[in-house]
Design a protein around this motif. Structure first.
Motif: not given
Ligand code: WTA
Length: 649
Positions: A358-365, A373-382, A396-402
């Motif tokens: 539900t959070a992921i779809r809200t962020f998509m929306k 606008s943020h550096d998310l390069s520390s992320l290794k797993l979602l 979307w989670y995989y590509e945009v966030i990860g």
């Protein structure tokens, strides 16, 4: 006729990236092989991940449907989460990077947490709490909440955490069912920039809870509260002057650790019982291997609320048992702006993020500009939990966030299962977007048809085939209801209430609650597959479908659709979307009506309430709306329902 039809097929596959696999804890099948003998597998995990005061005489005593794990073993959960790490020299390691919604922060080390827990545990004893009691906890996401839970565990009292968004009536019901004598709360908590009163709700609840002798109040918002002389006492006063040492109560493996109430759709809430040794073993195991935990280097963030089981198992007990460093955040994702989560990930260099669809779809929306606008390069797993994640939301989670680097672990489990049951192991499992993949080692899960026969391809009912250590031990005060609810539909199996299907390669796909399955011209169609086809349409962010009664087809599919920000719902959009679904999964699943809406009705834990949408679609009076996060949403949808795009035009 299949039990549930299988429409959606997903071609994309993502094998573990070499860079990830190189550092992963699990890179081959050996854990799965060991898991085939599930008793000895869980025994080995209990030995390696948990510290026991005394060993057990038997791994499992299984009198269907009643299980006892590690029979005769003695341990203390707070000792496992705190003392042993401090004894091992990890006292300075950060347990929680806590951030309040207004932006205030606290850094809490394992040594700090141990001291606070001991002082508060001694304080609880001074209020008369002792081993075997039940303590109700109704708090915002502040550090005093895990302190309270661990203090209960330390002295052998079971906690019953009631989510801070629940009403005073819901709180009173839960206090009364558990016969709690102490309630721990706060003056309030911050939500979207405003203080939300909690003590005021507790005051109303306590008018109808005869068992309660004391109410402990933490200060958070500094909202004035009324304190009843002799009954109410401040959290800080309970702690002040107490000794920072408190000998843990050595508990039996099967002693009650906590109750957590699930509301279900109807009827009285069920007090789900979780005990000590088996629960801790499974949450420690799953937290370590599903999130590929490297406790020295990882900054792990589970963005759930501790008021739900996800927070119990994967903010408090799993991460602390594994000496992990976590982020804990008090507030909403859109305060002060819609990039709050990504700002947190950037500032704390979060490596593992666990969130709900539900959070992921809200962020998509909301749009990509916020994470971008943020550096998310520390992320290794979602990670994902709580509902089926639609393939497009997964991508979307995989590509945009990860950034296309991070495996996404879709984890299926329930309040009742205590810990994760079906999930990839990220260093070894090939992923398919939208599939929870396979049962974890030591877990037995199978899809069956109406007659209980195993389905090897296609849709049916998800069942669990043998006991697991973190399984619920019953419903508090109602063992008959426990048998009826979970163990009566299919002989010898636990029935989860969810639909699922098995694809050609044996991957499991969760299809939503069985109660939500629609019947269109005799075809049993899952909500999840139609919703996934809807979310696959480029401008759709989120969708919920329900069956509305129909003279010709029995039920017809009505789809409630939320578009991405800035996308117009005008013109032929509804018709285009309906055609898209028909092309993607078949004409039988084409929604008869599309209703555009800005929000969908959700429970406070973020699950879509299809039952209410079905009331709207069928023109019925609304059923129970007490668990709804925002009651205004349904009225809004009802007003729009008159103007949907449908076959009749
Ligand atoms: C649903 C949350 C699909 C499911 C941990 C389950 C999921 C119910 C998933 C339990 C998932 C949870 N894929 N559906 N990965 N995870 N569910 O008790 O319907 O709040 O039965 O526990 O959520 O919800 P609960």
């Amino acid at each position: 006729m299949p039990t549930i039809e299988d429409f959606y097929s997903e071609e994309r596959e993502i094998a573990p990236a070499e860079e990830f696999a190189r550092q992963a804890l699990v890179t081959d099948r050996s854990l799965y092989e060991a898991g085939e003998d599930y008793e000895s597998f869980w025994e080995a995990q209990a030995k390696s991940l948990v510290s026991w005061r005394e060993g057990w005489s038997r791994v499992l005593d299984w009198q269907l449907p009643f299980a006892k794990w590690f029979v005769g073993g003695k341990l203390n959960v707070s000792y496992n989460c705190l003392d042993r790490h401090v004894e091992a020299g990890l006292g300075d390691r950060v347990a929680f990077h806590w951030e309040g919604e207004p932006g205030d922060t606290r850094t809490i080390t394992y040594a700090d947490l141990l001291g606070d827990v001991c002082r508060f545990a001694n304080g609880l004893k001074s209020l008369g709490v002792s081993k075997g009691d039940r303590v109700a906890i109704y708090m915002p996401m502040i550090p005093e909440l895990p302190v309270a839970m661990l203090a209960c565990a330390r002295i052998g009292a079971a906690h019953s955490v009631v989510f801070g968004g629940f009403s005073s009536e819901a709180l009173a019901d839960r206090i009364n069912d558990a016969k709690s004598e102490v309630v721990i709360t706060a003056d309030g908590g911050w939500r979207r920039g405003k203080p939300i009163d909690l003590k005021a709700n507790v005051d109303i609840a306590l008018e109808s809870t005869p068992t309660v002798k004391h109410c402990v109040v933490a200060k958070r918002t500094n909202t004035p509260v009324s304190m009843v002389e002799g009954r109410d006492v401040l959290f800080e006063e309970v702690m002040s002057g107490q000794d920072g040492v408190c000998e843990p109560e050595w508990m039996d493996s099967e002693d009650l650790l906590f109750l957590l109430y699930t509301s279900g759709t109807t009827a009285k809430p069920k007090g789900i019982m979780h005990t000590t040794g088996g629960y801790l073993t499974q949450v420690a195991f799953t937290h370590k291997y599903v999130f590929d935990l490297h406790p020295k280097n990882d900054v792990y963030w589970c963005a759930a609320d501790i008021g739900w089981v996800t927070g119990h198992s994967y903010i408090v007990y799993g991460p602390l048992a594994n000496a992990a460093t976590s982020v804990m955040y008090e507030g909403t994702p859109d305060f002060p702006d819609k990039d709050r989560w990504w700002s947190i990930v950037e500032r704390y260099k979060v490596t593992k993020l666990y969130a709900a669809p539900t959070a992921i779809r809200t962020f998509m929306k909301w749009g990509e500009q916020f994470p971008k606008s943020h550096d998310l390069s520390s992320l290794k797993l979602l990670g994902s939990v709580g509902e089926p994640i639609n393939p497009e939301a997964w991508m979307w989670y995989y590509e945009v966030i990860g950034g296309g680097r991070c495996p996404v672990v879709d984890t299926w489990w329930q309040t009742e299962t205590g810990g994760i049951m079906i999930s990839p192991l990220p260093g070894v499992t090939t992923l398919k977007p939208g599939s929870a993949t396979f049962p974890l080692p030591g877990i037995g899960a199978e899809v069956v048809d109406d007659n209980g026969a195993t389905v090897t391809k296609g849709g049916g009912y998800l069942t669990l085939t043998h006991p697991w250590p973190a399984m619920l031990r019953g419903i508090y005060g109602d063992s008959e209801r426990y048998k009826q609810t979970y163990w009566s539909r299919f002989e010898g199996r636990y029935f989860a209430g969810d639909g699922a299907k098995v694809d050609d390669d044996g991957f499991l796909w969760l299809l939503g609650r069985i109660d939500d399955v629609m019947n269109v011209s005799g075809h049993r169609i899952s909500t999840t597959e139609v919703e996934s086809a809807l979310v696959d349409f480029p401008s759709v962010a989120e969708a919920a479908v329900v069956g509305a009664s129909d003279d010709t087809t029995g039920q017809a599919i009505v789809a409630f659709v939320t578009l991405k920000a800035g996308e117009p719902s005008s013109g032929d959009k509804g018709e285009e979307i309906r055609t898209h679904v028909a092309q993607k999964i078949g004409a039988i699943a084409r929604p008869k009506t599309i209703i555009f809406t800005d929000e969908l009705p959700k429970t406070r834990s973020g699950k879509i309430m299809r039952r209410l949408l079905a009331d709207v679609a069928n023109g019925r009076d609304l059923g129970d709306t007490t668990t709804l996060a925002d009651p205004a949403v349904v009225e809004e949808i009802r007003n729009r329902a008159g103007s949907g795009s449908s076959d009749e035009g």
